[in-house]
Design an enzyme around this catalytic site. Structure first.
Site, PDB file in Angstrom:
ATOM      1  N   LYS A  23      36.380  89.082 -47.894  1.00  0.00           N
ATOM      2  CA  LYS A  23      36.110  89.401 -49.299  1.00  0.00           C
ATOM      3  C   LYS A  23      37.341  89.179 -50.169  1.00  0.00           C
ATOM      4  O   LYS A  23      37.272  88.548 -51.212  1.00  0.00           O
ATOM      5  CB  LYS A  23      35.654  90.861 -49.438  1.00  0.00           C
ATOM      6  CG  LYS A  23      34.318  91.155 -48.824  1.00  0.00           C
ATOM      7  CD  LYS A  23      33.904  92.600 -49.066  1.00  0.00           C
ATOM      8  CE  LYS A  23      34.840  93.593 -48.424  1.00  0.00           C
ATOM      9  NZ  LYS A  23      34.933  93.519 -46.956  1.00  0.00           N
ATOM     10  N   THR A  24      38.466  89.730 -49.708  1.00  0.00           N
ATOM     11  CA  THR A  24      39.684  89.600 -50.504  1.00  0.00           C
ATOM     12  C   THR A  24      40.104  88.135 -50.573  1.00  0.00           C
ATOM     13  O   THR A  24      40.509  87.635 -51.621  1.00  0.00           O
ATOM     14  CB  THR A  24      40.799  90.480 -49.907  1.00  0.00           C
ATOM     15  OG1 THR A  24      40.323  91.823 -49.864  1.00  0.00           O
ATOM     16  CG2 THR A  24      42.057  90.424 -50.745  1.00  0.00           C
ATOM     17  N   ASP A  76      38.292  93.924 -56.593  1.00  0.00           N
ATOM     18  CA  ASP A  76      38.277  94.099 -55.137  1.00  0.00           C
ATOM     19  C   ASP A  76      37.946  95.564 -54.839  1.00  0.00           C
ATOM     20  O   ASP A  76      38.156  96.430 -55.683  1.00  0.00           O
ATOM     21  CB  ASP A  76      39.657  93.735 -54.557  1.00  0.00           C
ATOM     22  CG  ASP A  76      39.595  93.454 -53.047  1.00  0.00           C
ATOM     23  OD1 ASP A  76      38.496  93.566 -52.457  1.00  0.00           O
ATOM     24  OD2 ASP A  76      40.644  93.109 -52.461  1.00  0.00           O
ATOM     25  N   GLU A  77      37.450  95.847 -53.649  1.00  0.00           N
ATOM     26  CA  GLU A  77      37.132  97.225 -53.231  1.00  0.00           C
ATOM     27  C   GLU A  77      36.244  97.922 -54.255  1.00  0.00           C
ATOM     28  O   GLU A  77      36.488  99.082 -54.619  1.00  0.00           O
ATOM     29  CB  GLU A  77      38.421  98.041 -53.027  1.00  0.00           C
ATOM     30  CG  GLU A  77      39.456  97.391 -52.135  1.00  0.00           C
ATOM     31  CD  GLU A  77      39.219  97.637 -50.649  1.00  0.00           C
ATOM     32  OE1 GLU A  77      38.180  98.226 -50.300  1.00  0.00           O
ATOM     33  OE2 GLU A  77      40.064  97.206 -49.852  1.00  0.00           O
ATOM     34  N   GLN A 127      32.683 101.088 -46.530  1.00  0.00           N
ATOM     35  CA  GLN A 127      34.091 101.459 -46.643  1.00  0.00           C
ATOM     36  C   GLN A 127      34.358 102.322 -47.866  1.00  0.00           C
ATOM     37  O   GLN A 127      35.482 102.390 -48.350  1.00  0.00           O
ATOM     38  CB  GLN A 127      34.966 100.210 -46.683  1.00  0.00           C
ATOM     39  CG  GLN A 127      34.918  99.433 -45.379  1.00  0.00           C
ATOM     40  CD  GLN A 127      35.917  98.289 -45.391  1.00  0.00           C
ATOM     41  OE1 GLN A 127      37.119  98.491 -45.323  1.00  0.00           O
ATOM     42  NE2 GLN A 127      35.420  97.072 -45.493  1.00  0.00           N
ATOM     43  N   ARG A 146      40.751  97.921 -39.047  1.00  0.00           N
ATOM     44  CA  ARG A 146      42.071  97.398 -39.419  1.00  0.00           C
ATOM     45  C   ARG A 146      42.668  96.605 -38.260  1.00  0.00           C
ATOM     46  O   ARG A 146      43.619  95.864 -38.418  1.00  0.00           O
ATOM     47  CB  ARG A 146      43.063  98.529 -39.768  1.00  0.00           C
ATOM     48  CG  ARG A 146      42.738  99.420 -40.945  1.00  0.00           C
ATOM     49  CD  ARG A 146      42.399  98.662 -42.176  1.00  0.00           C
ATOM     50  NE  ARG A 146      40.950  98.552 -42.306  1.00  0.00           N
ATOM     51  CZ  ARG A 146      40.342  97.622 -43.044  1.00  0.00           C
ATOM     52  NH1 ARG A 146      41.039  96.731 -43.697  1.00  0.00           N
ATOM     53  NH2 ARG A 146      39.031  97.564 -43.111  1.00  0.00           N
TER      54      ARG A 146
HETATM   55  P1  ATP Z   1      38.389  94.450 -45.849  1.00  0.00           P
HETATM   56  O1  ATP Z   1      36.954  94.845 -45.962  1.00  0.00           O
HETATM   57  O2  ATP Z   1      39.058  95.147 -44.732  1.00  0.00           O
HETATM   58  O3  ATP Z   1      39.102  94.517 -47.153  1.00  0.00           O
HETATM   59  P2  ATP Z   1      38.020  91.635 -46.289  1.00  0.00           P
HETATM   60  O4  ATP Z   1      36.564  91.411 -46.256  1.00  0.00           O
HETATM   61  O5  ATP Z   1      38.660  91.712 -47.607  1.00  0.00           O
HETATM   62  O6  ATP Z   1      38.375  92.901 -45.405  1.00  0.00           O
HETATM   63  P3  ATP Z   1      40.013  89.673 -45.704  1.00  0.00           P
HETATM   64  O7  ATP Z   1      41.158  90.608 -45.656  1.00  0.00           O
HETATM   65  O8  ATP Z   1      39.858  88.818 -46.887  1.00  0.00           O
HETATM   66  O9  ATP Z   1      38.676  90.496 -45.423  1.00  0.00           O
HETATM   67  O10 ATP Z   1      40.001  88.763 -44.419  1.00  0.00           O
HETATM   68  C1  ATP Z   1      40.199  89.301 -43.122  1.00  0.00           C
HETATM   69  C2  ATP Z   1      41.060  88.360 -42.286  1.00  0.00           C
HETATM   70  O11 ATP Z   1      40.309  87.199 -41.955  1.00  0.00           O
HETATM   71  C3  ATP Z   1      42.284  87.876 -43.024  1.00  0.00           C
HETATM   72  O12 ATP Z   1      43.335  87.747 -42.099  1.00  0.00           O
HETATM   73  C4  ATP Z   1      41.846  86.525 -43.544  1.00  0.00           C
HETATM   74  O13 ATP Z   1      42.955  85.682 -43.761  1.00  0.00           O
HETATM   75  C5  ATP Z   1      40.964  86.019 -42.423  1.00  0.00           C
HETATM   76  N1  ATP Z   1      39.912  85.085 -42.872  1.00  0.00           N
HETATM   77  C6  ATP Z   1      38.971  85.307 -43.794  1.00  0.00           C
HETATM   78  N2  ATP Z   1      38.155  84.247 -43.930  1.00  0.00           N
HETATM   79  C7  ATP Z   1      38.597  83.306 -43.062  1.00  0.00           C
HETATM   80  C8  ATP Z   1      38.175  81.964 -42.717  1.00  0.00           C
HETATM   81  N3  ATP Z   1      37.136  81.388 -43.306  1.00  0.00           N
HETATM   82  N4  ATP Z   1      38.869  81.340 -41.760  1.00  0.00           N
HETATM   83  C9  ATP Z   1      39.931  81.924 -41.152  1.00  0.00           C
HETATM   84  N5  ATP Z   1      40.367  83.161 -41.427  1.00  0.00           N
HETATM   85  C10 ATP Z   1      39.721  83.852 -42.371  1.00  0.00           C
HETATM   86 MG    MG Z   2      39.736  93.258 -48.552  1.00  0.00          MG
END
Ligand code: ATP
Ligand code: MG
Length: 726
Positions: free
Chosen positions: A35-36, A220-221, A251, A606
């Site tokens: 997402k981020t 975000d969040e 979350q 995490r």
């Molecule tokens: P959270 O809900 O914990 O905030 P999130 O959904 O925001 O998580 P991110 O932090 O954006 O998730 O991504 C999680 C991890 O996966 C990060 O290390 C990110 O770089 C990696 N990642 C995300 N998408 C890809 C992709 N398409 N290919 C490779 N790595 C990825």
């Molecule tokens: Mg995130």
């Protein structure tokens, strides 16, 4: 145009979200699904492909640290700096907005931020002035009442007490608090949002300006926005603007602070035509960690529901360690971290210790210190919250604005000046009676000769100290100003003479404070005219994030709440005990219990490679000894995903002794020989203890007892000669 650097590192669903047409988009997806990442790439996409000027972007993140990382990532992708874009937390952004519009908002130009600690002190003073007994009106309760009203957007006039005596009194305190706060030219954290919201609501011209300016708002969040934050967003995002929100209902962990997960649903109603994008692939954790987290969160009813999967392998089992007590727990965790950093080449910063309450951090800090492993605590007693730093800050605040009552009260007798309680009471009475600041009251009393000669002399001395320092520092930079007041007030001497043995540390921290002031770079162009004011706001807004040098390689310690959005290769989730996690305050209330479970889900997700879960069989916390049951969350993880680590590193499958869910008090996986878990028993040799666990049946049945004298032991039931105690 080459856009491969923006699109290649994304999967199809992510790419769809990043390149989506204009309009409202909601990315609803589980932990670690990117997402981020999508949000950051979306910004790069808008700037590079859609030619959106950075000026018209506003992005809301959860911490200042996340905001800085986001900006860096975008600039890396685009290959050039992007100015003009607003990226920050709700507090940071609304603060910036109010600084620019202080006049429109009816605020003093140099308004300062009243942080949690100052707010608490102010409330205590008000209770005293109103002659309300703290035992009937606990200041913490009053504080959370006030903050809650504000988070809901309610000023004292809006609270309907309708003949309720308790509420009427609370509102009276709230009103008094507002008056004192306003006199001091102070805004508390909730005010930042509340005032920003009121200003947008009341001033069509300003609203129009910002709606025109910020064509793209990204959040975000999103699941953790509260009522006033959401209301502010709704105003800011006009009919021609584009909202891009990412979040995860699983979350949502700030319900206790007024966050409303329903905002996710409301958003779809309030922004017609909004489209939802779902992401299901997780890129962070191993298959095992993900399965465990999925199983845990599946226990919560009423979820929007999603299924996370990973293309990665299963990885290692989750390791569970039943520590003998809290000291053993810390020792075990530190030992593992040392092993990973020395034998496996992990950086220390790739190991995180996550706990439910800040009080748990101290033992880990001690164990790390003894083992000489550098560490960094987030959200503990933060640098800007240390007593000596706050003292120095209070002097700076007084220089900036002598009407700041909180700062005045803090340093009037620090260092001790022999200004007695009686003189102080007179000051407070006068201030209240004529609705002026303490500073003003001091001048008035001096002028009126209303104090005895001694009282007058000491007060004059203090007033002169501040006035002289103001004059002397007019042309100095921040670090020089800080040095000047610290010397003028003789703070170092004062701490060295104090008999708490912390003098040297404190003086060292003062030195670090001066350095921080020197390094301080204003991030906000609007504040340029007033570096001291900007620095003070910075201190108030940053308190609560990092401490010490962010670049050194250090083990990361933080509460589960502050771990949101982060990831670490090795995660130690500690203190998984009933009463601690889930917290005793939440165990009885289903809604709060679900929030605790989401918090556990946040913690587990995490972890990238390795997840440890630990609990102690006996724990001393807040000066009390207890024998807690292992957390129910441990039982909610399928046992085949976990492996038990026994003392001295002997492992055996957890399944063999995995407790099965059963009637209350009976949670052992085996035959308990008529004893129930938690029962007090006596043993002829080991004395008195508490039954903790059991495994096996018949002749194999074993029982675990935590003995007061010798600690926890597994005994073969058939030979144990146990008797019920008492
Ligand atoms: P959270 O809900 O914990 O905030 P999130 O959904 O925001 O998580 P991110 O932090 O954006 O998730 O991504 C999680 C991890 O996966 C990060 O290390 C990110 O770089 C990696 N990642 C995300 N998408 C890809 C992709 N398409 N290919 C490779 N790595 C990825
Ligand atoms: Mg995130």
């Amino acid at each position: 145009m080459d856009v491969s650097h923006i699109l290649d590192p994304l999967n199809d669903a992510q790419r769809e979200a990043v390149t989506a047409a204009m309009g409202t988009r909601l990315v609803l997806a589980g932990a670690g699904s990117g997402k981020t990442r999508v949000l950051v790439h979306r910004i790069a996409w808008l700037i590079q492909v859609e030619n959106v000027p950075p000026w018209s972007l506003l992005a809301v993140t959860f911490t200042n640290k996340a905001a800085r990382e986001m900006r860096t990532r975008i600039e890396e992708m685009l290959g050039h700096p992007v100015g003009g874009m607003w990226v920050g937390t709700f507090h940071g952004l609304t603060h910036r907005f109010l600084r620019a519009h202080w006049q429109d908002a009816g605020l003093p130009q140099h308004f300062q931020i009243l942080d949690g600690d100052d707010q608490f002190r102010l409330i205590k003073r008000i209770l005293k002035a109103l002659e309300l007994d703290e035992s009937n009106w606990p200041p913490r309760q009053v504080q959370s009442f006030i903050n809650k009203q504000k988070d809901e957007g309610l000023r004292p006039d809006h609270v309907d007490a309708a003949g309720d005596r308790y509420l009427t009194q609370m509102v009276a305190v709230y009103r008094e608090y507002e008056a004192a706060r306003t006199r001091g030219g102070l805004l508390d954290f909730a005010d930042l949002l509340l005032c920003a919201h009121e200003l947008l609501r009341e001033r069509a011209d300003i609203l129009h300006h910002y709606r025109e300016r910020f064509r793209h708002v990204l959040v975000d969040e999103f699941q953790d926005t509260n009522a006033i934050q959401y209301a502010w967003l709704r105003l800011l995002v006009g009919p021609n603007d584009n909202l891009f929100a990412v979040g995860d209902d699983d979350q949502s962990i700030y319900g206790w602070r007024g966050a409303r997960v329903e905002n996710i649903q409301s958003l779809q109603r309030h922004f017609p035509g909004s489209q939802v994008v779902r992401l299901e692939q997780n890129y962070r954790s191993t298959g095992t960690i993900l399965k465990a987290a999925n199983a845990l969160i599946a226990r919560n009813p009423g979820r929007l529901g999603k299924n996370l999967w990973t293309a990665d392998g299963e990885g290692e089992p989750i390791r569970r360690y039943a520590a003998f007590n809290e000291v053993d727990e810390a020792r075990f965790v530190v030992e593992r971290i040392r092993k990973y950093s020395t034998e496996e080449g992990y950086r220390r910063a790739e190991c995180a210790i996550l706990y439910r309450t800040t009080a748990q951090s101290r033992l880990f800090e001690e164990a790390l210190m003894n083992a000489q492993v550098p560490f960094r605590v987030y959200g503990g007693l933060r640098f800007f919250e240390r007593a000596e730093v706050r003292d120095a800050l209070a002097y700076l605040r007084l220089l900036n604005n002598p009407d700041d009552d909180g700062a005045f009260e803090r340093v009037i007798n620090t260092p001790t000046r022999g200004i007695g309680e009686r003189t102080l009471d007179l000051l407070r009475e006068r201030a209240r009676g004529s609705a002026v600041s303490l500073w003003q009251a001091a001048q008035d009393l001096i002028a009126a000769g209303a104090l005895g000669p001694r009282g007058t002399a000491t007060l004059v001395h203090f007033v002169d100290l501040i006035r002289n320092a103001q004059a002397a520092t007019r042309d100095l930079d921040l670090a020089e100003t800080a040095t000047h007041v610290i010397e003028a007030a003789a703070l170092a001497d004062f701490y060295m003479k104090a008999k708490d043995g912390k003098g040297e540390d404190r003086v060292e921290n003062l030195g670090q404070f001066v350095e921080t002031a020197g390094r301080f770079r204003q991030e906000v162009e609007d504040d340029e005219a007033d570096p001291l004011g900007a620095f003070l706001s910075h201190a108030a807004l940053e308190a609560g994030e990092a401490q010490a040098d962010p670049f050194s390689d250090a083990v990361q310690l933080m509460t589960l709440h502050s771990a949101k959005g982060l990831e670490f290769p090795n995660v130690f989730l500690v203190g998984l005990e009933e009463g601690l996690f889930p917290h005793s305050m939440s165990a009885q209330d289903p809604a709060r219990l679900e929030e605790e479970r989401r918090l556990c889900y946040v913690g587990m997700t995490r972890a990238m490679h390795r997840l440890y879960v630990t609990h102690a069989e006996s724990r001393r916390l807040y000066g009390k000894e207890s024998y807690p049951q292992p957390s129910r969350f441990l039982r909610e993880v399928p046992p085949e995903l976990m492996e038990e680590v026994r003392g001295r590193g002997v492992s055996r499958p957890a399944a063999a002794r995995a407790p099965v869910p059963a009637a209350a008090g009976v949670m052992g996986g085996g035959d308990t020989g008529g004893f129930h878990l938690g029962q007090r028993v006596t043993h002829p040799k080991f004395g008195e203890g508490v039954v903790l666990n059991s495994e096996g049946r018949g002749a194999q049945a074993r029982i675990q007892v935590n003995f007061q004298g010798v600690g926890s032991k597994w005994l073969v039931l058939a030979y144990a000669r146990l008797e019920p105690a008492g």
